[in-house]
Enzyme design. Structure first.
Site, PDB file in Angstrom:
ATOM      1  CG  ASP A  68      33.151  -3.503 -18.302  1.00  0.00           C
ATOM      2  OD1 ASP A  68      32.949  -4.984 -19.596  1.00  0.00           O
ATOM      3  OD2 ASP A  68      34.518  -3.660 -18.472  1.00  0.00           O
ATOM      4  CE  LYS A  99      37.675  -5.574 -17.060  1.00  0.00           C
ATOM      5  NZ  LYS A  99      36.235  -5.510 -16.854  1.00  0.00           N
ATOM      6  CB  ILE A 148      26.937  -8.522 -13.374  1.00  0.00           C
ATOM      7  CG1 ILE A 148      27.743  -8.217 -12.040  1.00  0.00           C
ATOM      8  CG2 ILE A 148      26.229  -6.880 -13.391  1.00  0.00           C
ATOM      9  CD1 ILE A 148      29.129  -7.210 -12.045  1.00  0.00           C
TER      10      ILE A 148
END
Ligand code: ATR
Length: 279
Positions: free
Chosen positions: A110, A73, A223
């Site tokens: 995100d 990422k 999360i």
């Protein structure tokens, strides 16, 4: 669910290393079948040293785009031709869209996914109270970007390695760093607590957090989604706090990518949650 690949099928996928445990192919496959779209979403295991080659091959292969996952990422940020402002602030690209001229645009979904999950699963959440974010990695960064954009004026960031929390202060003046040892006291007056550390994940120690100072109506969001009910969520639920598990963010972050690839904003339903969990 029957998926038919034809000569006309538009192809997107997921680059990661490894990708075999990812739920994204099932998730996108579910939406493709649900909407009868002539598309496919395939796993693309890409070794870190080959990320640039793999990304550059996308237009040549006719891909419409890819999602990017661990460990690519951050590196993808410097390999694409253009990066949108959210991805720049989040410091990571998780979606690459192939443009009509063959260039690559990097985005990050995100932050959107985090907020959309929170709004769906805890609509009573209030943005006018302080939030506490535990952790200061890539996920924390996206969460903080989302909270700043939601208008929060106080975000208490707490991380074992303080310097990493301090680095997040560049995101905005609402970011306030608090010592890891003071994390339980920092819950006082908060309207939201988000765990972005790996603590509580299967095989990892639980997050030690005393919830006594936390208001009874504060939303607790983990999360981590494996397990779905972390020790933190189960303690919070036990004392009556509304809780949000990590699956929602995983599902909602895929929506803008699906829209960019296949032109339709899909919905996150209880049936989808069950399907993704069962596969
Ligand atoms: P992600 O990209 O998902 O955010 P990451 O960048 O690896 O993942 O971040 C992991 C987070 O979990 C970090 O905030 C890390 O704290 P450090 O910055 O101090 O490493 C936190 N974390 C992991 N193990 C931890 C532990 N045993 N105690 C406290 N925090 C921990």
């Amino acid at each position: 669910m029957k998926i038919e690949i034809r000569g006309t099928t538009r192809v997107a996928g997921l680059m990661g290393w490894p990708v075999r445990h990812s739920r994204s192919p099932q998730l996108h496959g579910y939406w493709l079948a649900e909407h009868g779209i002539d598309g496919a979403y395939v796993p693309l295991p890409v070794e870190p040293t080959r990320l640039e080659t793999a990304l550059r091959a996308l237009p040549a292969l006719g891909f419409i785009g890819v999602n990017i996952t661990v460990p690519h990422k951050a590196s993808a940020l410097s390999l694409v031709d253009r990066v949108n402002p959210i991805a720049r602030r989040a410091g990571a690209v998780n979606t690459v869209v192939v443009q009509p001229d063959g260039t690559l645009e990097g985005r990050n979904t995100d932050a959107f996914g985090f907020l959309a999950a929170l709004e769906q699963d805890a609509p009573q959440w209030q943005a006018d109270r302080p939030a506490v974010v535990l952790g200061a990695g890539g996920s924390a960064r996206a969460v903080i970007v989302a909270l700043i954009d939601a208008g929060l004026t106080e975000i208490r960031v707490i991380n074992r390695t303080r310097a990493k929390a301090e680095a997040l202060q560049e995101l905005g003046p609402s970011v306030r760093v608090i010592e890891w040892d003071k994390r339980s006291a920092a819950l006082d007056g908060a309207g939201l607590v988000v765990n972005t550390t790996t603590l509580g994940m299967a095989g990892q120690p639980a997050l030690e957090l005393d919830l006594r100072a936390l208001p009874g109506d504060a939303v607790v969001n983990d999360i981590v989604y494996s397990p779905l009910e972390t020790p933190l969520l189960s303690t919070a639920r036990g004392r009556g706090n509304p809780v949000v598990d990590g699956l929602g963010m995983l599902l909602h972050q895929a929506r803008p990518a699906f829209h960019a690839f296949f032109g339709l904003d899909p919905t996150v339903t209880p049936a989808l949650r069950t399907y993704v969990l069962g596969n």
